[in-house]
Motif scaffolding. Structure first.
Motif, PDB file in Angstrom:
ATOM      1  N   TYR A 194       0.881  -1.103   0.061  1.00  0.00           N
ATOM      2  CA  TYR A 194       0.022   0.087   0.113  1.00  0.00           C
ATOM      3  C   TYR A 194       0.790   1.280   0.091  1.00  0.00           C
ATOM      4  CZ  TYR A 194       1.098   0.342   5.066  1.00  0.00           C
ATOM      5  OH  TYR A 194       1.762   0.432   6.193  1.00  0.00           O
ATOM      6  N   GLY A 195       0.355   2.322  -0.178  1.00  0.00           N
ATOM      7  CA  GLY A 195       0.847   3.768  -0.260  1.00  0.00           C
ATOM      8  C   GLY A 195       0.331   4.810   0.823  1.00  0.00           C
ATOM      9  N   HIS A 196      -0.065   5.780   0.494  1.00  0.00           N
ATOM     10  CA  HIS A 196      -1.074   6.852   1.323  1.00  0.00           C
ATOM     11  C   HIS A 196      -0.521   7.418   2.665  1.00  0.00           C
ATOM     12  CE1 HIS A 196      -4.863   8.657   2.308  1.00  0.00           C
ATOM     13  NE2 HIS A 196      -4.912   7.972   3.398  1.00  0.00           N
ATOM     14  N   ASP A 197       0.277   6.500   3.432  1.00  0.00           N
ATOM     15  CA  ASP A 197       0.337   7.141   4.844  1.00  0.00           C
ATOM     16  C   ASP A 197       1.851   7.813   4.964  1.00  0.00           C
ATOM     17  OD1 ASP A 197       0.172   7.383   7.583  1.00  0.00           O
ATOM     18  OD2 ASP A 197      -0.002   5.358   7.942  1.00  0.00           O
ATOM     19  N   ALA A 198       1.854   9.099   4.417  1.00  0.00           N
ATOM     20  CA  ALA A 198       3.118   9.820   4.270  1.00  0.00           C
ATOM     21  C   ALA A 198       3.337  10.347   5.584  1.00  0.00           C
ATOM     22  CB  ALA A 198       2.960  10.816   3.345  1.00  0.00           C
ATOM     23  N   SER A 199       2.633  10.341   6.496  1.00  0.00           N
ATOM     24  CA  SER A 199       2.919  11.005   7.789  1.00  0.00           C
ATOM     25  C   SER A 199       3.522   9.963   8.524  1.00  0.00           C
ATOM     26  CB  SER A 199       1.668  11.277   8.556  1.00  0.00           C
ATOM     27  OG  SER A 199       0.853  10.171   8.856  1.00  0.00           O
ATOM     28  N   ARG A 200       3.515   8.592   8.253  1.00  0.00           N
ATOM     29  CA  ARG A 200       4.414   7.635   8.857  1.00  0.00           C
ATOM     30  C   ARG A 200       5.776   7.292   8.217  1.00  0.00           C
ATOM     31  NH1 ARG A 200      -0.847   4.886  10.517  1.00  0.00           N
ATOM     32  NH2 ARG A 200      -0.837   4.791  12.736  1.00  0.00           N
TER      33      ARG A 200
END
Length: 248
Positions: A194-200
């Motif tokens: 997956y992608g999406h979780d730039a904050s982590r």
């Protein structure tokens, strides 16, 4: 045939300076893509512009936004999604709209699932919502959340579920991990990209591979190569100019 198959984890648009060029390149090389939340917003904008909003000027659409009469609360005329939606050719829009929320790669990679954001561990694939697949970051007692400030990471719950599933005997019909829980009967995959979780940032665990390494914020663009599970990253220019936010 000796060629690589590129698989993209979503948000081809509205996450960099050349959204149209990214769509064109992905289409020209035959990339497989899953739908990201930014792709979805552009798709919904284009459907509106081709439908109820056809022929309306930007000023008229802005007036609808001001009066609360646009079909979705995330429709903002001053955001690039609106502009990109109007610029896509018919073929480019059809390509973007074809992206599924969940992709199951063919053999020999059937242990993998590709989504933009994640899955709910207590639901079978058929019951996952498109919104969850595109936006989930954490899970709370009331359900999935796009925020990292409440609940726990969905991938931690997935790891716990898979630890249970992997500890049970294989299904005699499929040789896949199975579970006494109905939602995990005849499960054919156990790993999620997956992608999406730039904050982590980059999140590499046994059962989940989170590849968002903040490229649009001056971090890296990361590829996960199969077979071999090799990670390759390249540095990127800071396009956004701000820290990643949960709503992105």
């Amino acid at each position: 045939q000796g060629k690589d198959q590129i698989v993209l984890v979503g948000d081809l648009v509205a996450k960099g300076p050349e959204s149209l060029a990214v769509v064109q390149k992905a289409s020209s090389i035959g990339a497989w893509c899953v739908r990201g939340n930014h792709d979805d917003r552009v798709i919904r904008w284009r459907e509106f512009l081709d439908g109820p909003g056809k022929g309306l000027s930007t000023e008229e659409i802005s007036a609808l936004e001001d009066s609360g009469d646009l079909p979705y609360p995330d429709f903002k005329v001053n955001k690039e999604h609106y502009t990109i939606a109007g610029q896509l050719t018919v073929d480019e829009f059809a390509f973007l709209k074809s992206f599924p929320a969940i992709m199951a790669p063919p053999p020999p990679y059937t242990e993998w699932i590709v989504v933009h954001a994640g899955l709910e561990s207590n639901k079978p694939i058929s019951n996952q919502t498109t919104d969850t697949c595109m936006t989930i970051r954490n899970v709370t007692p009331t359900g999935p959340s796009s925020s990292t400030d409440v609940g726990v990471g969905w991938f931690d719950i997935w790891a716990a579920k898979m630890a249970v599933v992997e500890g049970l005997p294989p299904n005699p019909l499929t040789s896949s991990p199975t579970s006494t829980e109905e939602n995990f009967n005849n499960i054919n995959f156990n790993k999620i990209i997956y992608g999406h979780d730039a904050s982590r940032g980059l999140q590499i665990h046994n059962y989940t591979k989170g590849l968002d390494s903040r490229c649009v914020y001056g971090g890296n663009l990361t590829a996960f190569i199969l077979p071999g599970e090799e990670l390759v990253s390249v540095g990127c220019i800071d396009y956004d100019g701000a820290a990643p936010k949960d709503g992105d």
